[in-house]
Design a protein around this motif. Structure first.
Motif, PDB file in Angstrom:
ATOM      1  N   VAL A 130      -6.941  10.100   1.632  1.00  0.00           N
ATOM      2  CA  VAL A 130      -6.276   9.865   0.341  1.00  0.00           C
ATOM      3  C   VAL A 130      -5.019   9.031   0.565  1.00  0.00           C
ATOM      4  O   VAL A 130      -4.678   8.156  -0.226  1.00  0.00           O
ATOM      5  CB  VAL A 130      -5.918  11.205  -0.355  1.00  0.00           C
ATOM      6  N   ASN A 131      -4.343   9.297   1.694  1.00  0.00           N
ATOM      7  CA  ASN A 131      -3.137   8.517   2.017  1.00  0.00           C
ATOM      8  C   ASN A 131      -3.436   7.020   1.954  1.00  0.00           C
ATOM      9  O   ASN A 131      -2.628   6.236   1.433  1.00  0.00           O
ATOM     10  CB  ASN A 131      -2.636   8.916   3.401  1.00  0.00           C
ATOM     11  N   LYS A 132      -4.606   6.628   2.467  1.00  0.00           N
ATOM     12  CA  LYS A 132      -4.931   5.194   2.490  1.00  0.00           C
ATOM     13  C   LYS A 132      -5.258   4.694   1.085  1.00  0.00           C
ATOM     14  O   LYS A 132      -4.927   3.563   0.734  1.00  0.00           O
ATOM     15  CB  LYS A 132      -6.084   4.965   3.463  1.00  0.00           C
ATOM     16  N   ALA A 133      -5.889   5.542   0.274  1.00  0.00           N
ATOM     17  CA  ALA A 133      -6.141   5.149  -1.122  1.00  0.00           C
ATOM     18  C   ALA A 133      -4.816   4.957  -1.857  1.00  0.00           C
ATOM     19  O   ALA A 133      -4.643   3.985  -2.604  1.00  0.00           O
ATOM     20  CB  ALA A 133      -6.989   6.206  -1.817  1.00  0.00           C
ATOM     21  N   LEU A 134      -3.878   5.876  -1.625  1.00  0.00           N
ATOM     22  CA  LEU A 134      -2.553   5.737  -2.242  1.00  0.00           C
ATOM     23  C   LEU A 134      -1.897   4.443  -1.757  1.00  0.00           C
ATOM     24  O   LEU A 134      -1.255   3.730  -2.525  1.00  0.00           O
ATOM     25  CB  LEU A 134      -1.646   6.929  -1.884  1.00  0.00           C
ATOM     26  N   GLU A 135      -2.103   4.120  -0.475  1.00  0.00           N
ATOM     27  CA  GLU A 135      -1.479   2.916   0.092  1.00  0.00           C
ATOM     28  C   GLU A 135      -2.090   1.630  -0.460  1.00  0.00           C
ATOM     29  O   GLU A 135      -1.405   0.610  -0.567  1.00  0.00           O
ATOM     30  CB  GLU A 135      -1.557   2.957   1.620  1.00  0.00           C
ATOM     31  N   VAL A 136      -3.374   1.664  -0.801  1.00  0.00           N
ATOM     32  CA  VAL A 136      -4.010   0.492  -1.425  1.00  0.00           C
ATOM     33  C   VAL A 136      -3.318   0.206  -2.765  1.00  0.00           C
ATOM     34  O   VAL A 136      -2.959  -0.928  -3.072  1.00  0.00           O
ATOM     35  CB  VAL A 136      -5.527   0.736  -1.628  1.00  0.00           C
ATOM     36  N   ASN A 151       8.541   7.173  -0.497  1.00  0.00           N
ATOM     37  CA  ASN A 151       7.883   8.005  -1.505  1.00  0.00           C
ATOM     38  C   ASN A 151       6.813   7.183  -2.223  1.00  0.00           C
ATOM     39  O   ASN A 151       7.010   6.679  -3.316  1.00  0.00           O
ATOM     40  CB  ASN A 151       8.977   8.523  -2.483  1.00  0.00           C
ATOM     41  N   LYS A 152       5.640   7.011  -1.544  1.00  0.00           N
ATOM     42  CA  LYS A 152       4.618   6.115  -2.098  1.00  0.00           C
ATOM     43  C   LYS A 152       4.046   6.623  -3.407  1.00  0.00           C
ATOM     44  O   LYS A 152       3.574   5.852  -4.240  1.00  0.00           O
ATOM     45  CB  LYS A 152       3.519   5.882  -1.069  1.00  0.00           C
ATOM     46  N   GLU A 153       4.073   7.970  -3.612  1.00  0.00           N
ATOM     47  CA  GLU A 153       3.504   8.543  -4.832  1.00  0.00           C
ATOM     48  C   GLU A 153       4.149   7.945  -6.083  1.00  0.00           C
ATOM     49  O   GLU A 153       3.513   7.797  -7.124  1.00  0.00           O
ATOM     50  CB  GLU A 153       3.687  10.072  -4.841  1.00  0.00           C
ATOM     51  N   VAL A 189       9.051   1.615   3.248  1.00  0.00           N
ATOM     52  CA  VAL A 189       9.262   2.271   4.543  1.00  0.00           C
ATOM     53  C   VAL A 189       7.908   2.630   5.149  1.00  0.00           C
ATOM     54  O   VAL A 189       7.766   2.779   6.358  1.00  0.00           O
ATOM     55  CB  VAL A 189      10.147   3.532   4.365  1.00  0.00           C
ATOM     56  N   ASP A 190       6.878   2.726   4.296  1.00  0.00           N
ATOM     57  CA  ASP A 190       5.525   3.004   4.770  1.00  0.00           C
ATOM     58  C   ASP A 190       5.177   1.954   5.835  1.00  0.00           C
ATOM     59  O   ASP A 190       5.375   0.753   5.628  1.00  0.00           O
ATOM     60  CB  ASP A 190       4.574   2.880   3.559  1.00  0.00           C
ATOM     61  N   SER A 191       4.663   2.415   6.988  1.00  0.00           N
ATOM     62  CA  SER A 191       4.529   1.499   8.132  1.00  0.00           C
ATOM     63  C   SER A 191       3.589   0.323   7.847  1.00  0.00           C
ATOM     64  O   SER A 191       3.868  -0.808   8.250  1.00  0.00           O
ATOM     65  CB  SER A 191       4.054   2.268   9.362  1.00  0.00           C
ATOM     66  N   GLU A 192       2.483   0.588   7.125  1.00  0.00           N
ATOM     67  CA  GLU A 192       1.523  -0.492   6.849  1.00  0.00           C
ATOM     68  C   GLU A 192       2.148  -1.542   5.939  1.00  0.00           C
ATOM     69  O   GLU A 192       1.928  -2.746   6.103  1.00  0.00           O
ATOM     70  CB  GLU A 192       0.265   0.075   6.172  1.00  0.00           C
ATOM     71  N   HIS A 193       2.928  -1.076   4.977  1.00  0.00           N
ATOM     72  CA  HIS A 193       3.525  -1.997   4.008  1.00  0.00           C
ATOM     73  C   HIS A 193       4.711  -2.728   4.612  1.00  0.00           C
ATOM     74  O   HIS A 193       4.963  -3.887   4.282  1.00  0.00           O
ATOM     75  CB  HIS A 193       3.891  -1.235   2.745  1.00  0.00           C
TER      76      HIS A 193
HETATM   77 MG    MG Z   1       1.426   4.661   5.933  1.00  0.00          MG
END
Ligand code: MG
Length: 346
Positions: free
Chosen positions: A176-182, A84-86, A109-113
């Motif tokens: 936006v997903n990538k902005a949230l991930e940053v 839940n990255k939000e 759990v986010d794959s990039e992180h």
């Molecule tokens: Mg991801």
């Protein structure tokens, strides 16, 4: 130990029969057997997340609704495997503080992180210089900005490399997903958002790069699947054998390519970085406005191009607020939702 669902009572009942959890909670409605959860509504999430027998909480709730359970679990000293990255975007300071104070731990759990975590595990934080997250570019990577602005729901939901829920798939199309991930990465790995770059990598084979102070760069590589990030979040820092995994084959992976993010094609991503730059309550407002805009788009009430417009208008009207208290964050969230609805109607 505990299992909760939002409203899918039938699937929850099926999982209950298979896994026999001690606790079952349904946010919307009551469970089949008269609810073993004493609390209805969102209170069952906190009850599950703080259950004394629970060691690891997997939070896969979509959006701001997952915040309370994350905070409660961290304060109770649990490991939170965070999908839940939000939660980190809207309340990064609160969440990291809850972990420090309660002795809890956030494992992405986010794959990039997860990829970053695998690259930096065993290293000192001061050795890390920069992160580069990869983005597939979504279904509109090769489209012109005009065509993208008129994209349909079906087109936005056609993700080239990952199979995911609707909200995150639209977030991948807008980037936006990538902005949230940053923003997520800056809180998880205690780096400034300027130290988190993004590169488009259509094959989704490299999930992230970690650059160290001596110039060395490590990357985590594999065919795109969420199974590894989920498994690693449960076993970190250990690794356990997975006989079912598709073995990596560099030849089958083929040519790997990288492109810079075109900001004119992904204006919503640019707004997200702007929210990160401003800090404070801006990321919470960006996240809330995006949740409203994405739902309006999925309901076919606004065009794809309006998502970025709404984000820009909400951020333009963002007032001062306190991102260090739950009241402040929730007020910013509510204000942004109201402004987003208003922007959508005008
Ligand atoms: Mg991801």
């Amino acid at each position: 130990v505990a299992l909760t669902a939002h409203s899918n009572r039938d699937l929850l009942a099926e999982q209950e029969r298979e896994w026999h959890p001690a606790f079952v909670g349904l946010v919307n409605g009551s469970t089949e057997h008269g609810a073993r959860s004493k609390n209805g509504g969102t209170a069952c999430l906190v009850e599950a997340a703080t259950h004394p027998d629970v060691k690891i909480v997997v939070n896969g709730i979509v959006g701001a609704a997952g915040l309370e359970a994350t905070l409660a679990a961290l304060k109770a000293g649990k490991r939170v495997a965070l999908a839940n990255k939000e939660t980190l975007v809207m309340a990064g300071e609160l969440v990291t503080r809850a972990a420090r104070e309660g002795g809890g731990e956030i494992v992405p759990v986010d794959s990039e992180h997860s990829a970053v975590l695998q690259c930096v595990t065993g290293r000192r934080p001061t050795e890390l210089a920069r992160l580069i997250l990869t983005a597939s570019g979504g279904p509109f990577r090769t489209w012109g900005p005009e065509r993208v602005s008129q994209a349909t729901v079906a087109e936005a939901l056609k993700h080239p490399t990952w199979t995911m829920g609707k909200k995150i798939t639209v977030d991948s199309a807008t980037l936006v997903n990538k902005a949230l991930e940053v923003i997520e990465a800056s809180f998880l790995f205690a780096v400034e958002y300027e130290q988190v770059d993004v590169v488009i990598h259509p094959q989704s084979v490299i999930h992230a790069f970690a650059e160290f102070v001596d110039g060395s760069v490590l990357a985590q590589v594999g065919f795109p699947t969420m199974e590894l990030p989920i498994l690693y979040a449960l076993t970190y820092p250990d690794r356990v054998p997975d006989s079912g995994v598709r073995r990596f084959d560099p030849v089958a992976a083929g040519t790997l390519t990288f492109e810079a993010v075109q900001l004119d094609r992904f204006p919503a991503y640019a707004m997200g970085r702007e929210a990160a730059r401003r800090g404070g309550i801006a990321p919470a407002m960006f996240n809330a406005a995006n949740e409203v805009a994405v739902q309006l788009f999925l309901d076919e009430k606004i065009s794809f191009g309006r998502i970025a417009d709404i984000l820009e208008r909400v951020l333009g009207r963002a007032s001062a607020g306190d991102a260090t208290t739950l009241t402040g964050v929730l007020a910013a969230d509510a204000e942004a939702r109201r402004l987003a609805q208003e922007a959508a109607c005008s």
